[in-house]
Write a protein that holds these residues in place. Structure first.
Motif, PDB file in Angstrom:
ATOM      1  N   GLY A   1       0.941  -1.152   0.395  1.00  6.86           N
ATOM      2  CA  GLY A   1       0.473   0.289   0.301  1.00  6.86           C
ATOM      3  C   GLY A   1       1.328   1.114   0.274  1.00  6.86           C
ATOM      4  O   GLY A   1       0.514   2.232  -0.576  1.00  6.86           O
ATOM      5  N   SER A   2       1.979   0.978   0.773  1.00  4.53           N
ATOM      6  CA  SER A   2       2.523   2.418   1.025  1.00  4.53           C
ATOM      7  C   SER A   2       3.310   2.601  -0.613  1.00  4.53           C
ATOM      8  O   SER A   2       3.469   3.619  -1.038  1.00  4.53           O
ATOM      9  CB  SER A   2       3.744   2.130   2.223  1.00  4.53           C
TER      10      SER A   2
ATOM     11  N   TYR B   1      -4.686   8.132   7.351  1.00  2.00           N
ATOM     12  CA  TYR B   1      -3.154   7.011   7.297  1.00  2.00           C
ATOM     13  C   TYR B   1      -3.190   6.665   6.086  1.00  2.00           C
ATOM     14  O   TYR B   1      -3.671   6.373   4.807  1.00  2.00           O
ATOM     15  CB  TYR B   1      -3.440   5.760   7.851  1.00  2.00           C
TER      16      TYR B   1
ATOM     17  N   GLY C   1       0.333   5.349   4.715  1.00  6.16           N
ATOM     18  CA  GLY C   1       1.224   5.088   4.757  1.00  6.16           C
ATOM     19  C   GLY C   1       2.227   4.666   5.805  1.00  6.16           C
ATOM     20  O   GLY C   1       2.299   5.667   6.584  1.00  6.16           O
TER      21      GLY C   1
ATOM     22  N   ASP D   1      -6.926   6.838  -2.883  1.00  8.48           N
ATOM     23  CA  ASP D   1      -6.388   6.200  -1.211  1.00  8.48           C
ATOM     24  C   ASP D   1      -7.403   5.152  -1.808  1.00  8.48           C
ATOM     25  O   ASP D   1      -7.827   5.394  -0.359  1.00  8.48           O
ATOM     26  CB  ASP D   1      -5.553   6.185  -0.364  1.00  8.48           C
TER      27      ASP D   1
ATOM     28  N   SER E   1      -4.306  -2.021  -3.161  1.00  3.34           N
ATOM     29  CA  SER E   1      -3.147  -3.033  -2.244  1.00  3.34           C
ATOM     30  C   SER E   1      -3.789  -3.820  -1.697  1.00  3.34           C
ATOM     31  O   SER E   1      -4.876  -4.979  -2.473  1.00  3.34           O
ATOM     32  CB  SER E   1      -2.105  -2.410  -1.586  1.00  3.34           C
ATOM     33  N   LYS E   2      -3.920  -4.312  -0.157  1.00  4.64           N
ATOM     34  CA  LYS E   2      -4.560  -5.462   0.658  1.00  4.64           C
ATOM     35  C   LYS E   2      -5.234  -5.882  -0.134  1.00  4.64           C
ATOM     36  O   LYS E   2      -4.794  -7.592  -0.236  1.00  4.64           O
ATOM     37  CB  LYS E   2      -5.392  -4.437   1.616  1.00  4.64           C
TER      38      LYS E   2
ATOM     39  N   VAL F   1       0.823   4.148  -2.819  1.00  2.00           N
ATOM     40  CA  VAL F   1       0.368   5.910  -2.668  1.00  2.00           C
ATOM     41  C   VAL F   1       1.525   6.320  -3.391  1.00  2.00           C
ATOM     42  O   VAL F   1       0.895   7.996  -4.328  1.00  2.00           O
ATOM     43  CB  VAL F   1       0.419   5.664  -1.581  1.00  2.00           C
TER      44      VAL F   1
ATOM     45  N   GLU G   1      -8.300   8.725   1.285  1.00  4.38           N
ATOM     46  CA  GLU G   1      -9.645   7.278   1.245  1.00  4.38           C
ATOM     47  C   GLU G   1     -10.998   8.108   1.545  1.00  4.38           C
ATOM     48  O   GLU G   1     -11.386   8.248   2.306  1.00  4.38           O
ATOM     49  CB  GLU G   1      -9.273   7.019   2.796  1.00  4.38           C
TER      50      GLU G   1
HETATM   51  C1  PLP Z   1      -5.446   3.253   2.652  1.00  5.37           C
HETATM   52  C2  PLP Z   1      -3.935   2.983   3.540  1.00  5.37           C
HETATM   53  N1  PLP Z   1      -3.180   4.092   2.341  1.00  5.37           N
HETATM   54  C3  PLP Z   1      -1.929   2.763   2.877  1.00  5.37           C
HETATM   55  C4  PLP Z   1      -1.920   1.890   3.461  1.00  5.37           C
HETATM   56  C5  PLP Z   1      -0.003   1.100   3.562  1.00  5.37           C
HETATM   57  O1  PLP Z   1      -0.263   0.578   3.090  1.00  5.37           O
HETATM   58  P1  PLP Z   1       0.648  -0.607   3.596  1.00  5.37           P
HETATM   59  O2  PLP Z   1       0.359  -1.268   5.138  1.00  5.37           O
HETATM   60  O3  PLP Z   1       0.566  -2.064   2.969  1.00  5.37           O
HETATM   61  O4  PLP Z   1       1.788  -0.096   3.119  1.00  5.37           O
HETATM   62  C6  PLP Z   1      -2.860   1.565   4.247  1.00  5.37           C
HETATM   63  C7  PLP Z   1      -2.230   0.085   5.319  1.00  5.37           C
HETATM   64  O5  PLP Z   1      -2.764   0.385   6.391  1.00  5.37           O
HETATM   65  C8  PLP Z   1      -4.059   2.290   3.977  1.00  5.37           C
HETATM   66  O6  PLP Z   1      -4.832   1.630   4.635  1.00  5.37           O
END
Ligand code: PLP
Length: 450
Positions: A105-106, A138, A140, A245, A273-274, A109, A211
């Motif tokens: 996820g990071s 949030y 990342g 996001d 991602s997730k 982004v 988000e």
């Molecule tokens: C909305 C959002 N963006 C980015 C991330 C970051 O993802 P990662 O932990 O896979 O780097 C998260 C993780 O919880 C998230 O909820």
């Protein structure tokens, strides 16, 4: 087991207890080496959308492993990455058909922000570099994603090393105690973005990142309906890119492919991602339209990449995951079971007057603890969210709990089971959660009704 013995793989041991060692997982359950069963009411960190141990995904991974687990993206194309890109593009809002794969996820982004910036440079808008974000939010844990993360507890230690980006308040309209209607509040929150753009200087603002349905920082926050189109309008008026996001809210979690689909949102760039890796592989992606990608490619290509970007094994798993999501009708199931879950959580709110809000979409839901009338937070020393998380864990239920700004901006529990969850399993989750909250209410001498 000594509860405080450090383990080499855990940097948190000074502050947290050892956890039981996992042995295996299947469906929405995990078992420890000692044979204890846990029900996963949070899909890990709201990630394991498909549930554990899906045979079709494991088989697809095995098949791909036998062919190759890796081929570097600058040396070879690979079919799983191409097919997964097609599959995602078909399900995303029209035009979001150029995909770049990453490993989480990071990274997703950061890739969105870098693509936006390179697009601005490639189109003669070099002055545009600010990315306005929401507070709280949030996005990342890496430096670039922290720069747009609205949560001082996570960013303050590193702030000198990051160019923190401007923020506007997240649309926590449910908490406001004024005479405005929800729609009026939605417009008011969106207009704060325009005010910020004017203060920063419209020609210096590159993008707004949000988000569409809040994740870790705001607990399944859903803005009033009026917010979404107004944000789009404001971004359009100032030539600013809208980045959604969808790392947590995307890929069916909320009962639609994207969280933003509930309001027919038209983001310019989306991070995922997730859900696309669903706990089987580290996988993330950005999706962007040709009109943004073309100038970047014309400039010599996206100046960005990671060793594992577009990894064939990760993409083969992602493809099988999307196939299983379709075959099992999981987006519809998320919508249906989400309704059952929200009903159950509303039942808990009737029992426990210190639950001030129940919210969410599909299987991304939260209950927030506060004074119901004033929305004042409960005393921080109570650590109510953490206590409920611990009480649930002791009963074999995993939930996701978070306090924002030491509880001042929210203390809540997120309930977000895998999308394969059944009605009976939702019942089990709500029932164990109810027992856990009742136990904590007893410890803290809080009122319980009925
Ligand atoms: C909305 C959002 N963006 C980015 C991330 C970051 O993802 P990662 O932990 O896979 O780097 C998260 C993780 O919880 C998230 O909820």
């Amino acid at each position: 087991m000594d509860q405080h013995t450090p383990r080499p793989s855990n940097l948190f041991y000074l502050s947290s207890l050892r956890r039981p060692v996992v042995d295996r997982a299947e469906g929405i359950y995990l078992w420890t080496e000692g044979g204890r069963r846990f029900i996963d009411g949070s899909s890990g960190p709201v990630a394991v959308n498909l549930g554990y141990g899906n045979p079709a995904v494991l088989e697809a991974m095995r098949r791909q492993m036998e062919r190759t687990t890796f081929a570097y993206r600058l040396h070879f194309e690979n079919e799983p990455a191409e097919e997964l890109a097609h599959t995602l593009a078909e399900r995303l809002p029209a035009g979001l058909d150029r995909i770049f794969f990453v490993s989480g996820g990071s990274e997703a982004v950061e890739s969105c922000i870098k693509l936006a910036r390179q697009w601005a440079v490639a189109t003669g808008q070099k002055n545009r570099w600010k990315v306005i974000a929401r507070m709280p939010s949030y996005h990342g844990g890496t430096y670039g994603s922290l720069a747009v993360t609205g949560d001082g507890l996570l960013t303050d230690t590193f702030a000198e090393q990051i160019l923190m980006m401007p923020t506007v308040p997240a649309p926590t309209a449910y908490r406001d105690r004024d005479n405005l209607s929800m729609d009026e509040r939605g417009v008011r929150y969106a207009d704060m973005l325009e005010e910020k753009i004017l203060v920063e200087g419209p020609d210096s603002v590159l993008a707004f990142i949000m988000e569409p349905i809040g994740g870790a920082a705001t607990g399944a926050l859903v803005a009033p309906e009026s917010y979404y189109p107004r944000i789009r309008e404001i971004c359009d008026r100032h030539g600013i890119l809208l980045i959604h996001d969808e790392v947590m809210s995307g890929v069916g979690r909320t009962g639609r492919m994207l969280g933003g689909d509930h309001w027919n949102c038209r983001p310019d760039i989306v991070s995922l991602s997730k859900g696309i890796g669903s706990g089987y592989v580290p996988l993330g992606a950005l999706a962007a339209p040709e009109r943004i990608v073309r100038p970047v490619v014309a400039m010599g290509g996206f100046q960005h990449g990671h060793t594992y970007a577009g990894n064939p094994l990760a993409c083969a798993a992602g493809l099988a995951i999307m196939g299983e999501m379709d075959r099992l009708g999981l987006i519809d199931n998320a919508a249906r079971m989400g309704d059952v879950l929200i009903d159950g959580l509303r039942g808990l709110a009737r029992r426990f007057p210190f639950i001030a809000d129940v919210r969410g979409k599909g299987l991304m839901t939260a209950i927030e603890y506060a004074d119901r009338e004033t929305f004042a937070p409960l005393p921080a020393a109570w650590k109510i969210g953490q206590r409920i998380l611990d009480a649930a864990y002791a009963r074999g239920l995993i939930i996701y709990s978070r306090r924002v700004k030491g509880g001042v901006q929210g203390d809540y529990t997120m309930v977000a089971p895998p999308l394969i969850v059944t009605r009976e399993e939702v019942g089990e989750i709500v029932s164990v959660l109810g027992d856990s909250i009742a136990a904590v209410a007893g410890d803290l001498d809080l009122p319980v009704e009925g």
